[in-house]
Design a protein around this motif. Structure first.
Motif, PDB file in Angstrom:
ATOM      1  N   UNK A 143      -3.594  13.302  -3.348  1.00 24.66           N
ATOM      2  CA  UNK A 143      -5.193  13.101  -3.327  1.00 24.66           C
ATOM      3  C   UNK A 143      -5.044  12.354  -4.615  1.00 24.66           C
ATOM      4  N   UNK A 144      -4.522  12.662  -5.315  1.00 25.85           N
ATOM      5  CA  UNK A 144      -4.315  11.942  -7.197  1.00 25.85           C
ATOM      6  C   UNK A 144      -4.032  10.346  -6.810  1.00 25.85           C
ATOM      7  N   UNK A 145      -3.217  10.019  -6.133  1.00 23.01           N
ATOM      8  CA  UNK A 145      -3.307   8.911  -5.468  1.00 23.01           C
ATOM      9  C   UNK A 145      -4.180   8.104  -4.703  1.00 23.01           C
ATOM     10  N   UNK A 146      -4.347   8.520  -3.757  1.00 24.77           N
ATOM     11  CA  UNK A 146      -5.267   8.105  -2.974  1.00 24.77           C
ATOM     12  C   UNK A 146      -7.141   8.366  -4.260  1.00 24.77           C
ATOM     13  N   UNK A 147      -7.011   9.365  -4.344  1.00 24.23           N
ATOM     14  CA  UNK A 147      -8.521   8.916  -6.123  1.00 24.23           C
ATOM     15  C   UNK A 147      -9.214   8.842  -5.686  1.00 24.23           C
ATOM     16  N   UNK A 148     -10.407   7.402  -6.355  1.00 27.31           N
ATOM     17  CA  UNK A 148     -11.509   7.084  -5.738  1.00 27.31           C
ATOM     18  C   UNK A 148     -11.130   5.781  -5.046  1.00 27.31           C
ATOM     19  N   UNK A 149     -10.246   5.121  -4.344  1.00 30.05           N
ATOM     20  CA  UNK A 149      -9.541   3.734  -4.001  1.00 30.05           C
ATOM     21  C   UNK A 149     -10.739   4.172  -3.017  1.00 30.05           C
ATOM     22  N   UNK A 150     -11.465   2.714  -2.946  1.00 34.53           N
ATOM     23  CA  UNK A 150     -11.717   2.147  -2.242  1.00 34.53           C
ATOM     24  C   UNK A 150     -11.838   2.642  -0.390  1.00 34.53           C
ATOM     25  N   UNK A 151     -11.837   2.567   0.224  1.00 39.54           N
ATOM     26  CA  UNK A 151     -11.013   2.552   2.318  1.00 39.54           C
ATOM     27  C   UNK A 151     -11.217   1.209   2.450  1.00 39.54           C
ATOM     28  N   UNK A 152      -9.802   0.298   2.780  1.00 42.71           N
ATOM     29  CA  UNK A 152      -9.572  -0.952   3.115  1.00 42.71           C
ATOM     30  C   UNK A 152      -8.582  -1.084   3.530  1.00 42.71           C
ATOM     31  N   UNK A 153      -7.749  -2.100   4.885  1.00 47.39           N
ATOM     32  CA  UNK A 153      -6.652  -1.992   5.064  1.00 47.39           C
ATOM     33  C   UNK A 153      -6.277  -2.171   3.970  1.00 47.39           C
ATOM     34  N   UNK A 154      -5.190  -2.114   3.756  1.00 51.78           N
ATOM     35  CA  UNK A 154      -3.208  -2.034   2.456  1.00 51.78           C
ATOM     36  C   UNK A 154      -2.041  -2.449   3.436  1.00 51.78           C
ATOM     37  N   UNK A 155      -1.156  -2.054   2.355  1.00 53.19           N
ATOM     38  CA  UNK A 155       0.118  -3.346   2.942  1.00 53.19           C
ATOM     39  C   UNK A 155       1.229  -1.864   1.617  1.00 53.19           C
ATOM     40  N   UNK A 156       1.079  -1.563   1.552  1.00 53.79           N
ATOM     41  CA  UNK A 156       1.936  -0.973   0.418  1.00 53.79           C
ATOM     42  C   UNK A 156       1.904   0.546   1.633  1.00 53.79           C
ATOM     43  N   UNK A 159       7.917  13.175   0.969  1.00 52.72           N
ATOM     44  CA  UNK A 159       7.499  12.215   1.562  1.00 52.72           C
ATOM     45  C   UNK A 159       6.668  11.838   2.016  1.00 52.72           C
ATOM     46  N   UNK A 160       7.392  11.112   2.822  1.00 53.03           N
ATOM     47  CA  UNK A 160       6.737   9.486   3.232  1.00 53.03           C
ATOM     48  C   UNK A 160       5.693  10.205   4.112  1.00 53.03           C
ATOM     49  N   UNK A 161       4.339   9.799   3.894  1.00 53.47           N
ATOM     50  CA  UNK A 161       3.263   9.361   4.423  1.00 53.47           C
ATOM     51  C   UNK A 161       3.013   7.644   5.421  1.00 53.47           C
ATOM     52  N   UNK A 162       1.597   7.569   6.291  1.00 49.89           N
ATOM     53  CA  UNK A 162       1.775   6.875   6.804  1.00 49.89           C
ATOM     54  C   UNK A 162       0.292   6.387   6.539  1.00 49.89           C
ATOM     55  N   UNK A 163      -0.215   6.431   4.825  1.00 50.37           N
ATOM     56  CA  UNK A 163      -1.558   6.060   4.805  1.00 50.37           C
ATOM     57  C   UNK A 163      -0.598   5.333   3.787  1.00 50.37           C
ATOM     58  N   UNK A 164      -1.718   3.983   3.202  1.00 50.80           N
ATOM     59  CA  UNK A 164      -0.884   3.136   2.181  1.00 50.80           C
ATOM     60  C   UNK A 164      -1.948   2.216   1.269  1.00 50.80           C
ATOM     61  N   UNK A 165      -1.618   1.693   0.608  1.00 48.76           N
ATOM     62  CA  UNK A 165      -2.109   1.614  -0.519  1.00 48.76           C
ATOM     63  C   UNK A 165      -1.539  -0.084  -1.296  1.00 48.76           C
ATOM     64  N   UNK A 166      -2.411  -0.303  -2.552  1.00 55.62           N
ATOM     65  CA  UNK A 166      -2.111  -1.383  -2.919  1.00 55.62           C
ATOM     66  C   UNK A 166      -1.779  -2.039  -4.392  1.00 55.62           C
ATOM     67  N   UNK A 167      -0.543  -3.235  -4.335  1.00 53.24           N
ATOM     68  CA  UNK A 167      -0.626  -3.039  -6.482  1.00 53.24           C
ATOM     69  C   UNK A 167      -1.096  -3.661  -7.176  1.00 53.24           C
ATOM     70  N   UNK A 168      -2.004  -4.505  -6.469  1.00 55.21           N
ATOM     71  CA  UNK A 168      -3.491  -5.125  -6.857  1.00 55.21           C
ATOM     72  C   UNK A 168      -4.400  -4.682  -5.920  1.00 55.21           C
ATOM     73  N   UNK A 169      -5.145  -3.993  -5.727  1.00 52.58           N
ATOM     74  CA  UNK A 169      -6.245  -4.178  -4.660  1.00 52.58           C
ATOM     75  C   UNK A 169      -6.131  -2.514  -5.293  1.00 52.58           C
ATOM     76  N   UNK A 170      -7.883  -1.998  -5.504  1.00 51.96           N
ATOM     77  CA  UNK A 170      -8.472  -0.727  -5.480  1.00 51.96           C
ATOM     78  C   UNK A 170      -8.296  -0.084  -4.074  1.00 51.96           C
ATOM     79  N   UNK A 171      -7.474   0.239  -3.221  1.00 55.71           N
ATOM     80  CA  UNK A 171      -7.684   0.656  -2.061  1.00 55.71           C
ATOM     81  C   UNK A 171      -6.984   1.629  -1.362  1.00 55.71           C
ATOM     82  N   UNK A 172      -7.593   2.020  -0.462  1.00 48.76           N
ATOM     83  CA  UNK A 172      -6.345   2.446   0.329  1.00 48.76           C
ATOM     84  C   UNK A 172      -6.873   2.918   1.749  1.00 48.76           C
TER      85      UNK A 172
END
Length: 287
Positions: free
Chosen positions: A131-144, A155-168
């Motif tokens: 939940x902390x990692x998601x923060x208030x990130x925008x919802x969008x397609x991500x790669x990390x 453990x591993x999740x099936x959610x993705x984020x980004x090292x450059x864009x504020x997205x989840x």
């Protein structure tokens, strides 16, 4: 003709399985666009409000029912991670789980205030570190891929984020759930009675923005269509209705999304008017 028949059958099967009160959406007949959105607001407005944390029934108690593990009700399932978590622990000084605001609580300064900040349609069980990692990130397609490496549940999740864009990007299983929750919030909260006026937009917001917007609309429309409503989502809607006495219209009638915001569903709906839908009442179709 095939598209019309498929749409008719899907609406019919859905209406027969969902516990929608008779006549709940009757006043939406023939409406679309902003008129439909405004009418839905009137239907779901003024719901019963619960406190965030209380010695009486609170959002913890409701989430233990709405987000329980279908195989073992003593657990809740992390919305973004899929982790099974001991429901009885609640927050437990950071060793349990917490409550995720899918429409981020900073977007419009919802906080945990009674009403928009405690609306259970917008709350989901989440493990604390994810939940902390998601923060208030925008919802969008991500790669990390997000790998949770801290806290009680890891453990591993099936959610993705980004090292450059504020997205989840949430796991595929709940992408449609996310979209329909945000569609609900943008309809339920229209700036009346001192509440925020929440709107969906295409532009991404920065992490420090408190503007009452959320993104990305085009991606949410894609997720809504790619991940249709399932039985777990319908049951969750019914449970929340038993407490708050309002429903998420976009779970009951997914076609409302296309009628308001466009997308592929809007094209399908051209052949199926609400006047025709009203004619289905004798065989179980509910408005």
């Amino acid at each position: 003709m095939k598209t019309q028949l498929t749409l008719f059958l899907s609406l019919l099967v859905f209406s027969l399985s969902a516990q929608i009160p008779e006549g709940y959406y009757e006043t939406t007949a023939g409406l679309d666009g902003e008129e439909l959105k405004a009418e839905l607001h009137e239907i779901i407005n003024d719901h019963v409000v619960y406190t965030y944390t209380s010695s009486n029934t609170d959002t913890w108690d409701i989430l233990k029912q709405t987000d329980k593990d279908p195989e073992d009700g003593s657990y809740v399932i992390g919305f973004y991670s899929g982790f099974k978590m001991d429901a009885s622990e609640e927050y437990n000084s950071g060793n349990g789980w917490n409550r995720e605001h899918v429409w981020a609580k900073s977007r419009g300064s919802l906080g945990t205030n009674r009403g928009p900040g405690t609306d259970v349609h917008n709350l989901r069980a989440a493990d604390i570190s994810t939940n902390s990692a998601r923060n208030n990130r925008n919802f969008d397609e991500a790669t990390v891929q997000y790998i949770d490496e801290s806290g009680q549940y890891q453990g591993e999740t099936e959610s993705y984020t980004s090292s450059s864009d504020w997205i989840w990007e949430p796991r595929d299983e709940v992408k449609g759930d996310v979209a329909r929750i945000l569609f609900y919030m943008a309809t339920r909260y229209e700036g009346t009675s001192g509440e925020p006026d929440l709107e969906l937009r295409e532009e991404l917001l920065s992490d420090d923005s408190n503007d009452p917007y959320h993104a990305r609309l085009s991606v949410l429309l894609e997720w809504h269509e790619a991940d249709p409503v399932d039985e777990i989502e319908r049951e969750r809607n019914d449970v929340i209705y038993s407490f708050q006495e309002n429903r998420n219209p976009f779970i009951d009638h997914p076609e409302f999304v296309g009628l308001i915001w466009g997308g592929e569903e809007a094209d399908d709906m051209v052949c199926c008017t609400w006047a025709a839908a009203k004619g289905l009442a004798s065989i179980g179709f509910r408005l």
